[in-house]
Design an enzyme around this catalytic site. Structure first.
Site, PDB file in Angstrom:
ATOM      1  N   LYS A 191       0.842  -1.204   0.000  1.00 52.33           N
ATOM      2  CA  LYS A 191       0.000   0.000   0.000  1.00 52.33           C
ATOM      3  C   LYS A 191       0.876   1.253   0.000  1.00 52.33           C
ATOM      4  O   LYS A 191       0.622   2.203  -0.750  1.00 52.33           O
ATOM      5  CB  LYS A 191      -0.937   0.007   1.216  1.00 52.33           C
ATOM      6  N   ASP A 209      -6.852   0.989   0.729  1.00 53.23           N
ATOM      7  CA  ASP A 209      -6.975   1.085   2.184  1.00 53.23           C
ATOM      8  C   ASP A 209      -8.366   0.584   2.552  1.00 53.23           C
ATOM      9  O   ASP A 209      -9.095   0.053   1.718  1.00 53.23           O
ATOM     10  CB  ASP A 209      -6.738   2.529   2.658  1.00 53.23           C
TER      11      ASP A 209
END
Ligand code: SF4
Length: 281
Positions: A191, A209
């Site tokens: 991420k 997310d």
């Protein structure tokens, strides 16, 4: 031989061996045993924990619904992102930063924390340390003091120092531009790499997310049991012309409209396209 065995067995297992005390031993520890201590926390905080928590969120709240039976058509996807673009042509991330390095640090600090909480801590930190060299000069103890309002701040301070050292030792003090190199930095994972590649270097990556994960599943745009599945699904369906900003449009949509507990379907830009059976319009 059988006779010997029986004799031996009777000597070794006499009938007088009490059965009741054995049962009592089995019951007593369960009722009065002291719970085992939690294992010591690991020094390194990576994104694996946040990935795990996102997966848990998926299983508890989202994965009951699978929209794969009624996938979006390309025209519908185009329409949805055209509406996002019209409403907000230049969406911005909400993590405050001054350069690629401070963006990287902010994303590492944001694991299991809110952007607002990270910004509150980093505003002062980045005033005194906006390069790996300055961060090392500041030192781990002072970094810890600056970020102590953020969860897991001790480990995160350690990671910020370690990644700064690695940037200087292996990348000439610059933030690398490849996914593999970014993911090799302490505290950084997929991420983080996706956010940095997208925001700092303009690549068409999709950082997933908790908000993007929820929106991808609920709407049926890209159903998936893991953040990676949702990421790859979104990359597959979103036309390239929207990919630079798609990550921010979806985050902002999840954060302010498609809320986890009570989605605001009545003001949702894509409520006619959304596949979620529980939408309120
Ligand atoms: S209609 Fe409701 S559930 Fe669907 S995307 Fe919009 S806010 Fe989320």
């Amino acid at each position: 031989m059988p006779k010997i065995t029986r004799r031996l067995r009777s000597k070794l297992s006499p009938k007088s061996e009490p059965a009741a005390p054995i049962r009592a031993k089995k019951v007593r520890p369960a009722a009065k045993s002291v719970p085992p201590r939690a294992p010591p926390k690991k020094a390194k905080v990576s994104e694996s924990k946040s990935k795990t928590s996102e997966s848990k969120i998926s299983k508890s709240k989202i994965s009951k619904f699978k929209a794969s039976a009624n996938p979006w058509t390309p025209a519908e996807v185009y329409e949805a992102f055209s509406r996002f673009r019209k409403a907000n042509p230049e969406p911005k991330g909400e993590l405050e930063h001054l350069n690629p390095y401070t963006l990287l640090v902010a994303v590492v600090l944001s694991a299991q924390a809110t952007d607002a909480g990270v910004n509150k801590a980093t505003r002062a930190l980045f005033q005194v340390a906006d390069t790996p060299q300055k961060m090392l000069a500041l030192g781990e103890d002072k970094v810890r003091d600056y970020i102590k309002t953020i969860g897991l701040y001790r480990n995160k301070a350690r990671n910020v120092i370690a990644l700064s050292e690695k940037l200087i030792a292996e990348f000439g003090g610059e933030v690398p531009r490849s996914r593999a190199e970014l993911e090799s930095l302490p505290g950084a994972g997929r991420k983080t790499a996706n956010v940095v590649l997208n925001m700092a270097f303009g690549e068409h990556t999709m950082a997933v997310d908790t908000h993007v994960f929820r929106v991808g599943n609920r709407t049926g745009l890209a159903p998936g049991d893991t953040p990676l599945e949702v990421e790859l699904g979104l990359e597959r369906v979103i036309p390239p012309e929207f990919m630079l900003h798609a990550h921010h449009w979806l985050i902002l949509h999840g954060r302010y409209t498609c809320l986890a507990r009570k989605p605001r379907c009545e003001v949702c830009l894509i409520n006619d396209l959304c596949r979620w059976p529980e939408k309120t319009v």
